[in-house]
Design an enzyme around this catalytic site. Structure first.
Site, PDB file in Angstrom:
ATOM      1  N   TYR A 142      66.966  33.837  94.153  1.00 20.43           N
ATOM      2  CA  TYR A 142      66.093  34.969  94.458  1.00 20.43           C
ATOM      3  C   TYR A 142      66.970  36.101  94.996  1.00 20.43           C
ATOM      4  CZ  TYR A 142      62.804  37.935  96.971  1.00 20.43           C
ATOM      5  OH  TYR A 142      62.091  39.013  97.426  1.00 20.43           O
TER       6      TYR A 142
ATOM      7  N   GLU B  62      62.941  43.476  92.899  1.00 21.04           N
ATOM      8  CA  GLU B  62      62.903  42.039  93.203  1.00 21.04           C
ATOM      9  C   GLU B  62      63.155  41.247  91.934  1.00 21.04           C
ATOM     10  OE1 GLU B  62      59.120  39.905  93.948  1.00 21.04           O
ATOM     11  OE2 GLU B  62      59.969  39.452  95.908  1.00 21.04           O
TER      12      GLU B  62
END
Ligand code: GDP
Ligand code: MN
Length: 396
Positions: free
Chosen positions: A118, A206
């Site tokens: 991530y 993101e």
């Protein structure tokens, strides 16, 4: 402003960030053509069909599917296009899918294991600095990781004077447990990602997951981008990526009338000048036993046109049982606003719900008189407490 995954990936690619390649399509036939073209470009034999909506968690809702043949590409695209996709982020009503991204399969077998990370870049309001947030626990719900295993989320702050430094990117690659070719690729990835975020004036980038492929490439498999609306005038190409299909139609209409409107779930519509007063008014509605149906800031210029546009927008919501207008007359004169309210009321006609108007400030007394003498079913108040009582009575 949010953009779609396929647009975000195009933007990343422009800045040299390696991505899972894909081609967008809006019919099953075009999806098959896209798959063929992608096979020529990348050699992929399998594809992923990915619903393009402005919400995450699409995989969980059935909006991301692996296709092992062109027939499956067609079949899956046919199923996903037009579906009302429900994900943990869309709300129970879901979002209609108008486009699919046909992407190359990047989870192919090979020498080493694939891993999902991530990585996001965002503004940390506490430090007023950009920050890279990253974790070894990619591919899943990051909020859940943050809650259960906060020690697995790392943060790297960027000094605005010198920007992201090479040693910081190397630290990130190291903390993600990478070595050799994958380490070098990750350093490149992080530097390019930060540059993309910075130069597009974004509020958030993101990437979840960032994938280490089995041949040690580092690529963006998903991309969620939130652009800063206030900087869009500097990015005409990005501004064109706006997709009105993804926005609340009433909010779009409000924007066209220069009204700052956000729809909520309550029963009391409100129209206020100034964002701070609008927030206070919403609190007051709650204290009087109601729930705000919206946030609506008509801005500094509360005139007959804006009031009328505001009325029309609030009344589109069938849950609204009363409307509270709360205007402070500083620069605007209350009697002018009162005349605007009366005029708008007459123009719209057929308003069957109670309207409470609280006007305070310059010419408040005259304003009250205008409302009281209008003969309309509009209740006036000068004090906020008074207005709250009247909202309560209207709801009873
Ligand atoms: P999200 O569910 O909206 O976050 O959509 P993502 O783009 O993150 O995709 C969801 C999941 O689909 C990913 O976490 C992967 O596990 C899976 N996925 C994405 N691309 C591929 C691919 O090329 N091959 C395979 N087998 N799975 C993929
Ligand atoms: Mn994702």
């Amino acid at each position: 402003m949010n953009i779609h995954e396929y647009q975000a990936k195009q933007t990343l690619k422009k800045y040299g960030v390696a991505i899972q390649e894909g081609i967008v399509a809006d019919t099953p036939d075009k999806a098959v053509d896209a798959a063929k073209e992608l096979k020529e470009q990348t050699g992929t034999g399998w594809w992923v069909v990915k619903a393009q909506i402005h919400a995450g968690g699409r995989g969980k809702g059935g909006g991301v599917k692996l296709a092992k043949s062109l027939d499956e590409v067609k079949e899956l695209s046919n199923k996903i296009l037009g579906m009302q996709l429900v994900t943990p982020q869309t709300g129970p009503e879901g979002k209609k899918v108008h486009k699919v991204l046909i992407a190359q399969d990047v989870y192919y077998p090979g020498e080493s294991e694939t891993s999902e990370f991530y990585i996001s870049v965002l503004l940390d309001r506490a430090t007023s600095r950009n920050m890279i947030m990253y974790s070894t626990e990619g591919g899943m719900d990051i909020e859940e990781v943050a809650e259960k295993t906060p020690n697995l989320i790392f943060k790297e702050e960027v000094d605005p004077k010198i920007g992201l430094q090479g040693f910081q990117a190397r630290k990130i690659a190291f903390n993600l447990g990478l070595s050799g070719k994958a380490f070098k690729e990750m350093v490149k990835f992080v530097m390019a990602l930060y540059k993309a975020y910075d130069e597009t004036d974004s509020a958030m980038f993101e990437i979840n997951p960032v994938l280490k492929t089995s041949d040690d490439k580092i690529i963006a498999v998903d991309a969620k981008v939130n652009l800063d609306d206030n900087a869009l005038y500097r990015h005409k190409d990005l501004a064109l990526m706006r997709d009105i299909n993804e926005e609340d139609p009433t909010e779009v209409e409000a924007g066209e009338s220069n009204l700052n409107y956000v729809k909520l779930d309550g029963n009391v519509g409100c129209m206020v000048n100034g964002a701070g007063l609008a927030m206070a008014t919403m609190d007051m509605i709650k204290l009087s036993g109601g729930e705000p149906a919206n946030f609506l800031d008509v801005g500094g210029a509360a005139n007959a046109q804006t009031v009328e546009a505001g009325f029309r927008i609030i009344m589109k919501d069938p849950n609204v049982k009363a409307i509270l207008i709360n205007v402070f007359g500083g620069i605007v004169r209350c009697d002018r606003v009162a005349k605007g309210v009366v005029e708008a009321y007459k123009n719209i006609g057929n308003i069957n719900i109670p309207i409470i108007v609280r006007l305070q400030g310059t010419n408040a007394e005259e304003a009250k008189k205008v409302i009281d003498e209008s003969g309309l079913k509009v209740v006036s108040a000068i004090l906020l407490k008074d207005a709250a009582e009247k909202v309560k009575e209207a709801l009873a």
